[in-house]
Design a protein around this motif. Sequence first.
Motif, short mmCIF file in Angstrom:
data_model
loop_
_atom_site.label_atom_id
_atom_site.label_comp_id
_atom_site.label_asym_id
_atom_site.label_seq_id
_atom_site.Cartn_x
_atom_site.Cartn_y
_atom_site.Cartn_z
N CYS A 23 -77.55 52.92 8.86
CA CYS A 23 -78.93 52.89 9.04
C CYS A 23 -79.42 53.42 10.34
O CYS A 23 -78.58 53.52 11.39
CB CYS A 23 -79.56 51.59 8.87
SG CYS A 23 -78.85 50.66 7.33
N GLY A 24 -80.70 54.16 10.19
CA GLY A 24 -81.27 54.55 11.55
C GLY A 24 -82.56 54.12 11.65
O GLY A 24 -83.34 54.16 10.67
N ARG A 45 -87.10 51.94 9.41
CA ARG A 45 -85.63 51.93 9.29
C ARG A 45 -85.32 52.49 8.07
O ARG A 45 -85.86 52.04 6.93
CB ARG A 45 -85.14 50.35 9.02
CG ARG A 45 -83.59 50.06 9.12
CD ARG A 45 -83.25 48.88 9.65
NE ARG A 45 -81.87 48.84 9.40
CZ ARG A 45 -80.95 48.88 10.53
NH1 ARG A 45 -81.60 49.62 11.55
NH2 ARG A 45 -79.66 48.74 10.38
N ASP A 46 -84.38 53.48 7.81
CA ASP A 46 -83.67 54.21 6.83
C ASP A 46 -82.44 54.18 6.75
O ASP A 46 -81.57 54.26 7.53
CB ASP A 46 -84.23 55.38 6.93
CG ASP A 46 -84.05 56.43 5.63
OD1 ASP A 46 -83.43 55.94 4.93
OD2 ASP A 46 -84.59 57.26 5.62
N CYS A 47 -81.89 53.44 5.44
CA CYS A 47 -80.43 53.32 5.19
C CYS A 47 -79.88 54.43 4.25
O CYS A 47 -78.93 53.86 3.72
CB CYS A 47 -80.12 51.84 4.85
SG CYS A 47 -80.51 50.64 6.31
N ALA A 55 -90.89 49.52 6.94
CA ALA A 55 -91.58 49.33 8.11
C ALA A 55 -91.09 48.02 8.68
O ALA A 55 -91.24 46.87 7.98
CB ALA A 55 -93.05 49.30 7.76
N GLN A 56 -90.80 47.98 9.94
CA GLN A 56 -90.40 46.56 10.62
C GLN A 56 -90.85 46.73 12.16
O GLN A 56 -91.54 47.66 12.59
CB GLN A 56 -88.91 46.78 10.84
CG GLN A 56 -88.32 46.88 9.62
CD GLN A 56 -86.81 46.74 9.17
OE1 GLN A 56 -86.31 45.83 10.28
NE2 GLN A 56 -86.05 47.11 8.29
N SER A 75 -90.10 44.68 6.23
CA SER A 75 -90.98 44.88 4.81
C SER A 75 -90.38 46.29 4.17
O SER A 75 -89.74 46.80 4.75
CB SER A 75 -92.60 45.16 4.99
OG SER A 75 -92.71 46.24 5.72
N ASP A 76 -90.85 46.46 2.91
CA ASP A 76 -90.57 47.86 2.40
C ASP A 76 -91.57 48.15 1.25
O ASP A 76 -92.57 47.27 1.09
CB ASP A 76 -89.04 47.78 1.75
CG ASP A 76 -88.95 47.29 0.61
OD1 ASP A 76 -89.69 46.72 0.07
OD2 ASP A 76 -87.81 47.18 -0.10
N GLY A 77 -91.63 49.43 0.81
CA GLY A 77 -92.72 49.75 -0.19
C GLY A 77 -92.33 49.31 -1.66
O GLY A 77 -92.71 49.93 -2.51
#
Length: 132
Positions: A23-24, A45-47, A55-56, A75-77
């Motif tokens: 992840c980045g 954060r994108d994995c 979003a963190q 969280s996420d969308g």
Amino acid sequence: MTATRLLAAGAATLALAGCSDTCGNTEISRAASPDGRSEAVVFERDCGATTGSSAQVSVVDPGEIPEYVGNAFRSDGDAGHAGTKARSSSAVEAQWLSSGALVVRYASALRIFSKEPDVHGVRITYQPTEQR
């Protein structure tokens, strides 16, 4: 080295390779506490393509870069069900109320995984907002 030991060493190496973090994190905003002892970092954060971004928020020492998941808010969308605005960088913001108090505002459509009430002695409150 015997064949059994060589095979065991190879299996252990493969197992550890599977544990690497692919992840980045991309920093969205950073705000220093009034006393300068902490910073609130909002990041995405994108994995990879199969998971989407999230979003963190982390509370960190000045200049520290979050390398893993947020220690305060995650969280996420909801795989797009929350709408594109909820996945954007404006979906989450952090604001210091005092050196020991932080408020995190987030789009109410986000799917929340973690909202920690206290991180490193900083009291955190959370306020859902309507999508913008």
